[in-house]
Design a protein around this motif. Structure first.
Motif, PDB file in Angstrom:
ATOM      1  N   VAL A  88     -14.808  13.082  13.054  1.00 32.09           N
ATOM      2  CA  VAL A  88     -13.409  13.887  12.795  1.00 32.09           C
ATOM      3  C   VAL A  88     -12.454  12.371  13.163  1.00 32.09           C
ATOM      4  CG1 VAL A  88     -11.721  15.076  14.387  1.00 32.09           C
ATOM      5  CG2 VAL A  88     -14.257  16.000  13.921  1.00 32.09           C
ATOM      6  N   LEU A  89     -12.762  11.549  13.809  1.00 35.23           N
ATOM      7  CA  LEU A  89     -11.649  10.342  13.908  1.00 35.23           C
ATOM      8  C   LEU A  89     -11.286   9.771  12.847  1.00 35.23           C
ATOM      9  CD1 LEU A  89     -12.101   9.297  17.529  1.00 35.23           C
ATOM     10  CD2 LEU A  89     -10.382  10.705  17.134  1.00 35.23           C
ATOM     11  N   THR A  90     -12.485   9.577  12.113  1.00 33.88           N
ATOM     12  CA  THR A  90     -12.495   8.660  10.622  1.00 33.88           C
ATOM     13  C   THR A  90     -11.588   9.456   9.937  1.00 33.88           C
ATOM     14  OG1 THR A  90     -14.557   7.956  11.286  1.00 33.88           O
ATOM     15  CG2 THR A  90     -13.766   7.852   9.011  1.00 33.88           C
ATOM     16  N   PHE A  91     -11.447  10.866  10.011  1.00 33.52           N
ATOM     17  CA  PHE A  91     -10.457  11.461   9.095  1.00 33.52           C
ATOM     18  C   PHE A  91      -9.085  11.294   9.104  1.00 33.52           C
ATOM     19  CE2 PHE A  91     -14.156  14.387   8.355  1.00 33.52           C
ATOM     20  CZ  PHE A  91     -14.143  14.790   6.941  1.00 33.52           C
ATOM     21  N   ILE A  92      -8.593  10.750  10.242  1.00 37.18           N
ATOM     22  CA  ILE A  92      -7.208  10.395  10.296  1.00 37.18           C
ATOM     23  C   ILE A  92      -6.746   8.963   9.450  1.00 37.18           C
ATOM     24  CG2 ILE A  92      -5.381   9.626  12.086  1.00 37.18           C
ATOM     25  CD1 ILE A  92      -7.099  11.289  14.177  1.00 37.18           C
ATOM     26  N   PRO A  93      -7.525   7.888   9.632  1.00 39.93           N
ATOM     27  CA  PRO A  93      -7.136   6.790   8.873  1.00 39.93           C
ATOM     28  C   PRO A  93      -7.388   6.892   7.426  1.00 39.93           C
ATOM     29  CG  PRO A  93      -8.967   6.217  10.352  1.00 39.93           C
ATOM     30  CD  PRO A  93      -8.398   7.619  10.695  1.00 39.93           C
ATOM     31  N   ALA A  94      -8.533   7.857   7.175  1.00 41.63           N
ATOM     32  CA  ALA A  94      -8.796   8.129   5.711  1.00 41.63           C
ATOM     33  C   ALA A  94      -7.799   8.915   5.066  1.00 41.63           C
ATOM     34  CB  ALA A  94     -10.166   8.798   5.767  1.00 41.63           C
ATOM     35  N   GLY A  95      -7.117   9.880   5.920  1.00 40.46           N
ATOM     36  CA  GLY A  95      -5.984  10.686   5.303  1.00 40.46           C
ATOM     37  C   GLY A  95      -4.833   9.905   5.179  1.00 40.46           C
ATOM     38  N   LEU A  96      -4.601   8.842   5.999  1.00 42.62           N
ATOM     39  CA  LEU A  96      -3.329   8.049   5.932  1.00 42.62           C
ATOM     40  C   LEU A  96      -3.723   6.831   4.610  1.00 42.62           C
ATOM     41  CD1 LEU A  96      -2.776   7.192   9.553  1.00 42.62           C
ATOM     42  CD2 LEU A  96      -1.201   8.647   8.151  1.00 42.62           C
ATOM     43  N   PHE A  97      -4.689   6.558   4.750  1.00 45.04           N
ATOM     44  CA  PHE A  97      -4.866   5.565   3.391  1.00 45.04           C
ATOM     45  C   PHE A  97      -5.043   6.441   2.113  1.00 45.04           C
ATOM     46  CE2 PHE A  97      -8.456   4.308   0.384  1.00 45.04           C
ATOM     47  CZ  PHE A  97      -8.058   3.141   0.024  1.00 45.04           C
ATOM     48  N   GLY A  98      -5.469   7.605   1.989  1.00 43.20           N
ATOM     49  CA  GLY A  98      -5.449   8.468   0.691  1.00 43.20           C
ATOM     50  C   GLY A  98      -3.873   8.732   0.579  1.00 43.20           C
ATOM     51  N   ILE A  99      -3.070   8.891   1.285  1.00 44.02           N
ATOM     52  CA  ILE A  99      -1.558   9.307   1.135  1.00 44.02           C
ATOM     53  C   ILE A  99      -1.153   8.017   0.613  1.00 44.02           C
ATOM     54  CG2 ILE A  99       0.573   9.581   2.209  1.00 44.02           C
ATOM     55  CD1 ILE A  99      -0.788  11.508   4.376  1.00 44.02           C
ATOM     56  N   GLY A 100      -1.261   6.804   1.081  1.00 44.05           N
ATOM     57  CA  GLY A 100      -0.675   5.436   0.526  1.00 44.05           C
ATOM     58  C   GLY A 100      -1.104   5.350  -0.676  1.00 44.05           C
ATOM     59  N   TRP A 101      -2.660   5.061  -0.751  1.00 49.68           N
ATOM     60  CA  TRP A 101      -3.269   4.543  -1.826  1.00 49.68           C
ATOM     61  C   TRP A 101      -3.178   5.566  -3.187  1.00 49.68           C
ATOM     62  CZ3 TRP A 101      -8.575   4.840  -4.129  1.00 49.68           C
ATOM     63  CH2 TRP A 101      -8.903   3.490  -4.897  1.00 49.68           C
ATOM     64  N   VAL A 102      -3.344   6.728  -2.992  1.00 46.73           N
ATOM     65  CA  VAL A 102      -3.430   7.779  -4.124  1.00 46.73           C
ATOM     66  C   VAL A 102      -2.126   8.272  -4.219  1.00 46.73           C
ATOM     67  CG1 VAL A 102      -4.312   9.914  -4.733  1.00 46.73           C
ATOM     68  CG2 VAL A 102      -5.718   8.358  -3.110  1.00 46.73           C
ATOM     69  N   LEU A 103      -1.246   8.836  -3.501  1.00 45.07           N
ATOM     70  CA  LEU A 103      -0.088   9.411  -3.553  1.00 45.07           C
ATOM     71  C   LEU A 103       0.846   8.561  -3.873  1.00 45.07           C
ATOM     72  CD1 LEU A 103      -0.211  12.473  -1.119  1.00 45.07           C
ATOM     73  CD2 LEU A 103      -1.118  12.438  -3.534  1.00 45.07           C
ATOM     74  N   LEU A 104       1.068   7.336  -3.110  1.00 45.55           N
ATOM     75  CA  LEU A 104       2.061   6.470  -3.093  1.00 45.55           C
ATOM     76  C   LEU A 104       1.813   5.256  -4.051  1.00 45.55           C
ATOM     77  CD1 LEU A 104       3.443   6.485   0.520  1.00 45.55           C
ATOM     78  CD2 LEU A 104       4.297   7.851  -1.269  1.00 45.55           C
ATOM     79  N   GLY A 105       0.504   5.143  -4.244  1.00 43.30           N
ATOM     80  CA  GLY A 105       0.161   3.812  -5.379  1.00 43.30           C
ATOM     81  C   GLY A 105       0.402   2.554  -4.618  1.00 43.30           C
ATOM     82  N   ARG A 106       0.274   2.633  -3.322  1.00 46.22           N
ATOM     83  CA  ARG A 106       0.485   1.281  -2.618  1.00 46.22           C
ATOM     84  C   ARG A 106      -0.962   0.697  -2.183  1.00 46.22           C
ATOM     85  NH1 ARG A 106       4.963   2.058   1.541  1.00 46.22           N
ATOM     86  NH2 ARG A 106       4.697  -0.156   1.921  1.00 46.22           N
ATOM     87  N   ALA A 107      -0.642  -0.710  -2.135  1.00 44.94           N
ATOM     88  CA  ALA A 107      -1.776  -1.631  -1.146  1.00 44.94           C
ATOM     89  C   ALA A 107      -1.095  -2.483  -0.343  1.00 44.94           C
ATOM     90  CB  ALA A 107      -2.886  -1.923  -2.323  1.00 44.94           C
ATOM     91  N   GLY A 108      -2.222  -2.852   0.579  1.00 45.73           N
ATOM     92  CA  GLY A 108      -1.695  -3.901   1.448  1.00 45.73           C
ATOM     93  C   GLY A 108      -0.896  -3.297   2.596  1.00 45.73           C
ATOM     94  N   GLY A 109      -0.357  -3.917   3.513  1.00 42.27           N
ATOM     95  CA  GLY A 109       0.298  -3.392   4.782  1.00 42.27           C
ATOM     96  C   GLY A 109      -0.569  -2.460   5.406  1.00 42.27           C
ATOM     97  N   TRP A 110       0.414  -1.438   5.836  1.00 38.73           N
ATOM     98  CA  TRP A 110      -0.022  -0.199   6.403  1.00 38.73           C
ATOM     99  C   TRP A 110      -1.530   0.641   5.734  1.00 38.73           C
ATOM    100  CZ3 TRP A 110       0.128   4.756   4.912  1.00 38.73           C
ATOM    101  CH2 TRP A 110       0.861   4.910   3.716  1.00 38.73           C
ATOM    102  N   VAL A 111      -1.298   0.521   4.445  1.00 37.26           N
ATOM    103  CA  VAL A 111      -2.417   1.115   3.779  1.00 37.26           C
ATOM    104  C   VAL A 111      -3.639   0.410   3.786  1.00 37.26           C
ATOM    105  CG1 VAL A 111      -3.182   1.721   1.186  1.00 37.26           C
ATOM    106  CG2 VAL A 111      -0.595   1.714   2.129  1.00 37.26           C
TER     107      VAL A 111
END
Length: 311
Positions: A88-111
């Protein structure tokens, strides 16, 4: 042990899903894989979909699935509970990563930080799954040095083959990734052969004498505990014929290891469209082979409680 399909599918699907998630989190977060929307959407959807499907499938083996949430409270002493918490805890950073990498198209930093945390969570969850079985002393085939590394190797193997198929489909495959898939599959093959060799030579020290503490003769039961099959015999006294076990081992080696290696090596020498087709075939065939391997993992395990029933 009785190889319930819900648990067989759970261990296979989550292993592949967490392996793919860890690779996407690291390679995508640090910009090694480009931040393409459809690539990320399909990749993250496949990884999280496999994980969610596996976790939901596992509840089908519970007597009271609606009470599954109570398992989370035993994380101090239960590897099963730790698995639930970490998943369950893994879904939290996975969701944030998905938002940054997939939706915002970003890499590096918080992503990148979120991707790295998702990868760490994925690895930790696979470890807890492996420890559920490795910690069970009554089952000698699982309580060995081969179980936990095997879970990690198979997760990395299936995850990398899935990632290769995904990247090949987007014409982004690389020779380095193909080579890594071949090496990991060969490593998994060797580890499985070593595990089978160890289990076949295993001498279980527990007997009816040692279990009862009686010495000076051979302990025999005057009357069987039950007159018909019961839950313990069904779940923990499952037996598979030696000839069936040998045949299923051959099928495992063919589907999970030999054919994927052959297809991946062939992909080295073919242009992108054909390499992509072979890579997808390798991923599908390997997943099917790992289902057979997981079925054998349960079917060949012997619980010492069967001594009580004269087995």
């Amino acid at each position: 042990m009785h190889p319930a399909f819900s648990v067989v599918f759970f261990t296979t699907a989550t292993g592949a899903g967490y392996g793919l998630l860890a690779l996407l989190g690291v390679l995508g977060g640090f910009g090694i894989i480009p931040a393409d929307f459809w690539l990320g959407f399909i990749g993250m959807g496949l990884a999280l979909g496999l994980i969610a499907a596996g976790l939901l499938s596992s509840t089908g083996h519970l007597g009271r699935p609606e009470r599954a949430w109570r398992a989370f409270s035993q994380w101090r002493s239960s590897w099963l509970s730790r698995e639930g918490v970490s998943s369950v805890l893994t879904f939290i950073p996975a969701g944030l990563f998905g938002i940054g990498w997939v939706l915002l198209g970003r890499a590096g930093g918080w992503v990148a930080a979120a991707g790295l945390l998702a990868a760490i969570g994925a690895i930790a969850t696979v470890c807890t799954t492996g420890m559920i079985y490795a910690s069970l002393k009554p089952i000698a085939q699982w309580h060995s040095r081969f179980t936990l590394p095997g879970y990690l190797i198979f997760s990395a193997m299936t995850g990398s083959v899935l990632l290769n198929a995904l990247l090949q489909g987007f014409a982004l495959g690389s020779m380095m990734l193909l080579a890594a898939c071949v090496l990991l599959t060969l490593l998994g093959w060797g580890w499985k052969l070593a595990t089978w060799r160890y289990n076949d030579r295993l001498e279980i020290p527990t007997t009816a004498n040692t279990a009862t503490g009686l010495t000076g003769g051979t302990v025999r039961s005057l009357e069987w505990p039950h007159t018909e099959e019961n839950y313990l015999l069904k779940e923990m006294g499952f037996r598979i014929a030696r000839k069936h076990s040998a045949r299923l081992r051959q099928i495992t080696q063919l589907l999970a290891f030999a054919l994927p290696v052959a297809l991946l090596i062939a992909a080295f020498f073919l242009p992108v469209p054909f390499a992509a087709v072979l890579s997808v075939l390798a991923a599908i065939i390997q997943f099917a082979g790992m289902l057979v391997e997981r079925w054998l993992f349960f079917a060949e395990a012997k619980h010492t409680v069967t001594l009580y029933y004269g087995r």
